[in-house]
Design an enzyme around this catalytic site. Sequence first.
Site, PDB file in Angstrom:
ATOM      1  N   ASP A  54      -2.766 -11.882   4.040  1.00 52.71           N
ATOM      2  CA  ASP A  54      -2.945 -11.049   2.860  1.00 52.71           C
ATOM      3  C   ASP A  54      -4.264 -10.309   3.054  1.00 52.71           C
ATOM      4  O   ASP A  54      -5.333 -10.920   3.046  1.00 52.71           O
ATOM      5  CB  ASP A  54      -2.990 -11.926   1.604  1.00 52.71           C
ATOM      6  CG  ASP A  54      -3.194 -11.130   0.322  1.00 52.71           C
ATOM      7  OD1 ASP A  54      -3.540  -9.936   0.403  1.00 52.71           O
ATOM      8  OD2 ASP A  54      -3.023 -11.706  -0.761  1.00 52.71           O
ATOM      9  N   SER A  85      -1.851   8.459   5.764  1.00 58.35           N
ATOM     10  CA  SER A  85      -0.742   9.219   5.185  1.00 58.35           C
ATOM     11  C   SER A  85      -1.168  10.673   5.131  1.00 58.35           C
ATOM     12  O   SER A  85      -2.364  10.975   5.124  1.00 58.35           O
ATOM     13  CB  SER A  85      -0.457   8.721   3.763  1.00 58.35           C
ATOM     14  OG  SER A  85       0.393   9.602   3.056  1.00 58.35           O
ATOM     15  N   TYR A 110      -3.199   6.500  -5.311  1.00 64.04           N
ATOM     16  CA  TYR A 110      -2.794   6.313  -3.916  1.00 64.04           C
ATOM     17  C   TYR A 110      -3.551   7.276  -3.004  1.00 64.04           C
ATOM     18  O   TYR A 110      -4.103   6.878  -1.971  1.00 64.04           O
ATOM     19  CB  TYR A 110      -1.288   6.527  -3.781  1.00 64.04           C
ATOM     20  CG  TYR A 110      -0.775   6.404  -2.377  1.00 64.04           C
ATOM     21  CD1 TYR A 110      -0.609   5.165  -1.775  1.00 64.04           C
ATOM     22  CD2 TYR A 110      -0.443   7.542  -1.637  1.00 64.04           C
ATOM     23  CE1 TYR A 110      -0.135   5.056  -0.480  1.00 64.04           C
ATOM     24  CE2 TYR A 110       0.032   7.446  -0.348  1.00 64.04           C
ATOM     25  CZ  TYR A 110       0.185   6.198   0.235  1.00 64.04           C
ATOM     26  OH  TYR A 110       0.645   6.104   1.523  1.00 64.04           O
ATOM     27  N   LYS A 125      -6.259   6.555   0.062  1.00 64.59           N
ATOM     28  CA  LYS A 125      -6.042   7.043   1.423  1.00 64.59           C
ATOM     29  C   LYS A 125      -7.129   8.043   1.839  1.00 64.59           C
ATOM     30  O   LYS A 125      -7.535   8.074   3.010  1.00 64.59           O
ATOM     31  CB  LYS A 125      -4.650   7.672   1.536  1.00 64.59           C
ATOM     32  CG  LYS A 125      -3.509   6.670   1.404  1.00 64.59           C
ATOM     33  CD  LYS A 125      -3.540   5.637   2.516  1.00 64.59           C
ATOM     34  CE  LYS A 125      -2.319   4.729   2.476  1.00 64.59           C
ATOM     35  NZ  LYS A 125      -2.301   3.760   3.585  1.00 64.59           N
TER      36      LYS A 125
END
Length: 282
Positions: free
Chosen positions: A63, A141, A154, A158
């Site tokens: 994790d 991404s 998000y 990133k």
Amino acid sequence: MSSQPVVLITGTSSGIGLAVAVAAARAGWRSVATMRDTARAARLVEAAEAAGVVDRVEVRRLDVTDAKQVADCLGAVVADHGRLDAVINNAGAGHLGTVELEPVEAIRSVMEVNFFGVVQVTRAAMPHLRASGGRLLTVTSVGGVVGQPFNEAYCAAKFAVEGFMEALAPVAATVGVGVSVVEPGAVASDFVANVGVDPEAALAAAGPYAAALGAYLARTRSQFANAAQSPDEAAQRIVEALTADEPAFRLQTSGPAQQFVGLKLADLDGAAVQTVTGGWVG
């Protein structure tokens, strides 16, 4: 002790991470495939068996948000194999929302997984990668370059990863560690499903943003249905970076991803990006 180069990959229960673990093993690496829940390893094992590389893939629990578990896992890999030649940060979680409609705690949670998880793995890996003259690859991404509607948290995470790695790369190079970021676009994987958004419920709760969210969701469904690359295609680009003599710092996994990122990198005043992404919600 392993005579093969050893790569540790995070987030391998599905999608790009699964494909990378198998592709790296096919390229001659010992793939240490980590995931938060090893009960989900069946798909990876089946893919490795089908590729004839199950003997070169091992599954370990990790994790990335648990600092002790990260340190223990990397230490155990080095103790068992005598080396760690590369790390691929791939674990992450998608998120859909906009700031007025969600608690700050939800945004913090996205940062914890997608940014601080990467930081913790990187920090624990660096001494081992220094020792091997190894390589650190991080799957970000196109959303780490271009901010996209309803992806505020998000994209923020990133963007943070991209800035972190861009700043780290020249420093890491002075101690023999190569750093690269990999920017996929749309990939046909479980990632979108794992965002956990019920479109009808989201639209019902969107209030003044309902029309914009509806347009965005329609555009996104079309994009993933018609223009997404496969996880195997994305994984191939990542393994090319893993095995290249001198990989670029930044690389995209598809032509559309390259064009999208290029739009931002040539957009000095931000107008080009705003025109494109504005069209997604209007």
